[in-house]
Design a protein around this motif. Sequence first.
Motif, PDB file in Angstrom:
ATOM      1  N   MET A 162       0.845  -1.180   0.000  1.00 23.30           N
ATOM      2  CA  MET A 162       0.000   0.000   0.000  1.00 23.30           C
ATOM      3  C   MET A 162       0.889   1.241   0.000  1.00 23.30           C
ATOM      4  O   MET A 162       1.884   1.293   0.698  1.00 23.30           O
ATOM      5  N   GLN A 163       0.530   2.231  -0.777  1.00 22.76           N
ATOM      6  CA  GLN A 163       1.227   3.519  -0.797  1.00 22.76           C
ATOM      7  C   GLN A 163       0.300   4.590  -0.257  1.00 22.76           C
ATOM      8  O   GLN A 163      -0.899   4.588  -0.550  1.00 22.76           O
ATOM      9  N   ILE A 164       0.880   5.496   0.515  1.00 25.85           N
ATOM     10  CA  ILE A 164       0.088   6.590   1.063  1.00 25.85           C
ATOM     11  C   ILE A 164       0.989   7.819   1.221  1.00 25.85           C
ATOM     12  O   ILE A 164       2.156   7.709   1.588  1.00 25.85           O
ATOM     13  N   ALA A 165       0.444   8.973   0.912  1.00 20.98           N
ATOM     14  CA  ALA A 165       1.198  10.218   1.053  1.00 20.98           C
ATOM     15  C   ALA A 165       1.423  10.520   2.533  1.00 20.98           C
ATOM     16  O   ALA A 165       0.575  10.241   3.383  1.00 20.98           O
ATOM     17  N   ILE A 166       2.569  11.084   2.828  1.00 14.28           N
ATOM     18  CA  ILE A 166       2.921  11.398   4.216  1.00 14.28           C
ATOM     19  C   ILE A 166       1.858  12.279   4.856  1.00 14.28           C
ATOM     20  O   ILE A 166       1.452  12.048   5.994  1.00 14.28           O
ATOM     21  N   ALA A 167       1.405  13.285   4.136  1.00 16.05           N
ATOM     22  CA  ALA A 167       0.395  14.194   4.682  1.00 16.05           C
ATOM     23  C   ALA A 167      -0.867  13.433   5.076  1.00 16.05           C
ATOM     24  O   ALA A 167      -1.459  13.683   6.130  1.00 16.05           O
ATOM     25  N   GLU A 168      -1.285  12.490   4.258  1.00 21.20           N
ATOM     26  CA  GLU A 168      -2.470  11.692   4.558  1.00 21.20           C
ATOM     27  C   GLU A 168      -2.180  10.698   5.693  1.00 21.20           C
ATOM     28  O   GLU A 168      -3.030  10.418   6.534  1.00 21.20           O
ATOM     29  N   ALA A 169      -0.960  10.172   5.716  1.00 20.29           N
ATOM     30  CA  ALA A 169      -0.578   9.190   6.734  1.00 20.29           C
ATOM     31  C   ALA A 169      -0.619   9.786   8.139  1.00 20.29           C
ATOM     32  O   ALA A 169      -0.932   9.086   9.111  1.00 20.29           O
ATOM     33  N   LYS A 170      -0.324  11.070   8.249  1.00 21.02           N
ATOM     34  CA  LYS A 170      -0.357  11.720   9.566  1.00 21.02           C
ATOM     35  C   LYS A 170      -1.724  11.566  10.230  1.00 21.02           C
ATOM     36  O   LYS A 170      -1.821  11.313  11.418  1.00 21.02           O
ATOM     37  N   ALA A 171      -2.765  11.714   9.443  1.00 16.77           N
ATOM     38  CA  ALA A 171      -4.119  11.632   9.982  1.00 16.77           C
ATOM     39  C   ALA A 171      -4.528  10.192  10.295  1.00 16.77           C
ATOM     40  O   ALA A 171      -5.445   9.963  11.082  1.00 16.77           O
ATOM     41  N   ILE A 182      -0.184   1.928  11.671  1.00 14.18           N
ATOM     42  CA  ILE A 182       0.641   1.100  12.565  1.00 14.18           C
ATOM     43  C   ILE A 182      -0.053  -0.236  12.807  1.00 14.18           C
ATOM     44  O   ILE A 182       0.576  -1.292  12.772  1.00 14.18           O
ATOM     45  N   ARG A 183      -1.349  -0.222  13.057  1.00 16.92           N
ATOM     46  CA  ARG A 183      -2.097  -1.459  13.272  1.00 16.92           C
ATOM     47  C   ARG A 183      -1.974  -2.379  12.058  1.00 16.92           C
ATOM     48  O   ARG A 183      -1.736  -3.569  12.182  1.00 16.92           O
ATOM     49  N   ARG A 184      -2.089  -1.803  10.873  1.00 17.19           N
ATOM     50  CA  ARG A 184      -1.998  -2.606   9.654  1.00 17.19           C
ATOM     51  C   ARG A 184      -0.584  -3.156   9.452  1.00 17.19           C
ATOM     52  O   ARG A 184      -0.413  -4.298   9.013  1.00 17.19           O
ATOM     53  N   ALA A 185       0.418  -2.360   9.770  1.00 19.74           N
ATOM     54  CA  ALA A 185       1.800  -2.840   9.671  1.00 19.74           C
ATOM     55  C   ALA A 185       2.033  -3.982  10.659  1.00 19.74           C
ATOM     56  O   ALA A 185       2.669  -4.985  10.320  1.00 19.74           O
ATOM     57  N   GLU A 186       1.507  -3.852  11.874  1.00 18.37           N
ATOM     58  CA  GLU A 186       1.631  -4.929  12.862  1.00 18.37           C
ATOM     59  C   GLU A 186       0.988  -6.217  12.361  1.00 18.37           C
ATOM     60  O   GLU A 186       1.443  -7.312  12.677  1.00 18.37           O
ATOM     61  N   ALA A 187      -0.069  -6.073  11.571  1.00 17.11           N
ATOM     62  CA  ALA A 187      -0.777  -7.238  11.025  1.00 17.11           C
ATOM     63  C   ALA A 187      -0.045  -7.843   9.827  1.00 17.11           C
ATOM     64  O   ALA A 187      -0.479  -8.838   9.272  1.00 17.11           O
ATOM     65  N   GLY A 188       1.063  -7.237   9.414  1.00 16.40           N
ATOM     66  CA  GLY A 188       1.871  -7.806   8.344  1.00 16.40           C
ATOM     67  C   GLY A 188       1.860  -7.043   7.033  1.00 16.40           C
ATOM     68  O   GLY A 188       2.588  -7.385   6.105  1.00 16.40           O
ATOM     69  N   GLU A 189       1.060  -5.995   6.953  1.00 20.64           N
ATOM     70  CA  GLU A 189       1.009  -5.215   5.712  1.00 20.64           C
ATOM     71  C   GLU A 189       2.210  -4.271   5.639  1.00 20.64           C
ATOM     72  O   GLU A 189       2.652  -3.736   6.643  1.00 20.64           O
ATOM     73  N   GLU A 190       2.745  -4.095   4.450  1.00 18.83           N
ATOM     74  CA  GLU A 190       3.837  -3.151   4.264  1.00 18.83           C
ATOM     75  C   GLU A 190       3.254  -1.842   3.736  1.00 18.83           C
ATOM     76  O   GLU A 190       2.546  -1.835   2.729  1.00 18.83           O
ATOM     77  N   ILE A 191       3.528  -0.755   4.439  1.00 21.17           N
ATOM     78  CA  ILE A 191       2.991   0.556   4.072  1.00 21.17           C
ATOM     79  C   ILE A 191       4.147   1.399   3.534  1.00 21.17           C
ATOM     80  O   ILE A 191       5.149   1.593   4.223  1.00 21.17           O
ATOM     81  N   GLU A 192       4.005   1.909   2.332  1.00 21.81           N
ATOM     82  CA  GLU A 192       5.037   2.752   1.744  1.00 21.81           C
ATOM     83  C   GLU A 192       4.576   4.201   1.807  1.00 21.81           C
ATOM     84  O   GLU A 192       3.501   4.542   1.303  1.00 21.81           O
ATOM     85  N   LEU A 193       5.371   5.033   2.427  1.00 19.09           N
ATOM     86  CA  LEU A 193       5.050   6.459   2.538  1.00 19.09           C
ATOM     87  C   LEU A 193       5.675   7.196   1.360  1.00 19.09           C
ATOM     88  O   LEU A 193       6.822   6.949   0.999  1.00 19.09           O
ATOM     89  N   THR A 194       4.899   8.117   0.791  1.00 18.20           N
ATOM     90  CA  THR A 194       5.384   8.852  -0.382  1.00 18.20           C
ATOM     91  C   THR A 194       5.379  10.354  -0.115  1.00 18.20           C
ATOM     92  O   THR A 194       4.606  10.864   0.692  1.00 18.20           O
ATOM     93  N   ARG A 195       6.262  11.027  -0.817  1.00 19.93           N
ATOM     94  CA  ARG A 195       6.295  12.495  -0.814  1.00 19.93           C
ATOM     95  C   ARG A 195       6.319  12.924  -2.275  1.00 19.93           C
ATOM     96  O   ARG A 195       7.199  12.509  -3.021  1.00 19.93           O
TER      97      ARG A 195
END
Length: 80
Positions: free
Chosen positions: A1-10, A16-29
């Motif tokens: 999954m990719q998500i913009a940093i600005a959106e990730a803040k909210a 974090i919960r999804r990452a703990e469950a094994g998903e890899e989250i990619e932050l973008t700028r």
Amino acid sequence: MQIAIAEAKAQFAELIRRAEAGEEIELTRYGRPVARLTATPPAANRLLGCMKGQFDLPQDMTEGDEALAALFRESRLLPE
């Protein structure tokens, strides 16, 4: 999954919960990947048992101190 940093803040707690469950989250700028959130391996108590088989405890190390002997018996460090 990719998500913009600005959106990730909210959504930080949810990400974090999804990452703990094994998903890899990619932050973008500006659409470019800059960081990843991934789960950390579960912390194991690596100290307990880390020296197993490395040395033998003297058979008489608890002689004279019943309280200490009881602690070792309960921990199963001394052979029965």
